[in-house]
Design a protein around this motif. Structure first.
Motif, PDB file in Angstrom:
ATOM      1  N   ASP A  19       0.836  -1.208   0.000  1.00 51.38           N
ATOM      2  CA  ASP A  19       0.000   0.000   0.000  1.00 51.38           C
ATOM      3  C   ASP A  19       0.870   1.256   0.000  1.00 51.38           C
ATOM      4  O   ASP A  19       0.544   2.244  -0.660  1.00 51.38           O
ATOM      5  N   LEU A  20       1.985   1.225   0.716  1.00 53.43           N
ATOM      6  CA  LEU A  20       2.890   2.371   0.743  1.00 53.43           C
ATOM      7  C   LEU A  20       3.554   2.573  -0.615  1.00 53.43           C
ATOM      8  O   LEU A  20       3.699   3.709  -1.078  1.00 53.43           O
ATOM      9  N   ILE A  21       3.945   1.503  -1.260  1.00 49.66           N
ATOM     10  CA  ILE A  21       4.510   1.599  -2.614  1.00 49.66           C
ATOM     11  C   ILE A  21       3.484   2.239  -3.552  1.00 49.66           C
ATOM     12  O   ILE A  21       3.808   3.152  -4.318  1.00 49.66           O
ATOM     13  N   ALA A  22       2.251   1.760  -3.500  1.00 54.29           N
ATOM     14  CA  ALA A  22       1.190   2.300  -4.363  1.00 54.29           C
ATOM     15  C   ALA A  22       0.968   3.784  -4.077  1.00 54.29           C
ATOM     16  O   ALA A  22       0.817   4.584  -5.012  1.00 54.29           O
ATOM     17  N   ALA A  23       0.973   4.156  -2.820  1.00 53.83           N
ATOM     18  CA  ALA A  23       0.795   5.568  -2.461  1.00 53.83           C
ATOM     19  C   ALA A  23       1.957   6.398  -2.997  1.00 53.83           C
ATOM     20  O   ALA A  23       1.754   7.483  -3.563  1.00 53.83           O
ATOM     21  N   TYR A  24       3.163   5.897  -2.843  1.00 53.47           N
ATOM     22  CA  TYR A  24       4.338   6.623  -3.345  1.00 53.47           C
ATOM     23  C   TYR A  24       4.236   6.831  -4.853  1.00 53.47           C
ATOM     24  O   TYR A  24       4.424   7.950  -5.346  1.00 53.47           O
ATOM     25  N   LEU A  25       3.953   5.770  -5.574  1.00 54.38           N
ATOM     26  CA  LEU A  25       3.907   5.876  -7.034  1.00 54.38           C
ATOM     27  C   LEU A  25       2.804   6.821  -7.505  1.00 54.38           C
ATOM     28  O   LEU A  25       3.020   7.641  -8.395  1.00 54.38           O
TER      29      LEU A  25
END
Length: 109
Positions: A19-25
């Protein structure tokens, strides 16, 4: 594009790291082919040893890329938060999938 559109092979819904990766991207790389390309290039350079590490401060997060992992930290967190370490291979797969999606959409395919 939003976090729900951010998928890659191996993406696990409701996994905090994913979820953090998705938010970052979605928040920091956004729909920018140039930013996605730069991210992929810097990941490659760190993985190959050309760079020891690389850092990018974005709109919402600070990303640090190291040979074995990345660290993503919220830029504007109200409270101190733990920095999450994510395996570089996981982050790289997500970043490359995001890059491919952006290029596909920008070319109209």
């Amino acid at each position: 594009m939003n976090q729900n559109n951010c998928n890659w092979p191996g993406r696990v819904p409701d996994d905090p790291a994913h979820d953090l990766i998705a938010a970052y991207l979605t928040l920091d790389i956004q729909k920018s082919p140039a930013w996605a390309d730069e991210l992929a290039q810097k990941i490659d350079e760190v993985q190959s040893g050309k760079l020891a590490s690389w850092e990018r401060t974005g709109n919402a997060y600070c990303l640090c890329v190291y040979p074995q992992h990345v660290e993503i930290e919220a830029n504007y967190a109200e409270e101190p938060v733990d920095i999450m370490r994510i395996p570089l291979t996981t982050f790289a797969e997500a970043a490359r999938a995001w890059q491919a999606m952006i290029h596909q959409r920008s070319s109209g395919d």
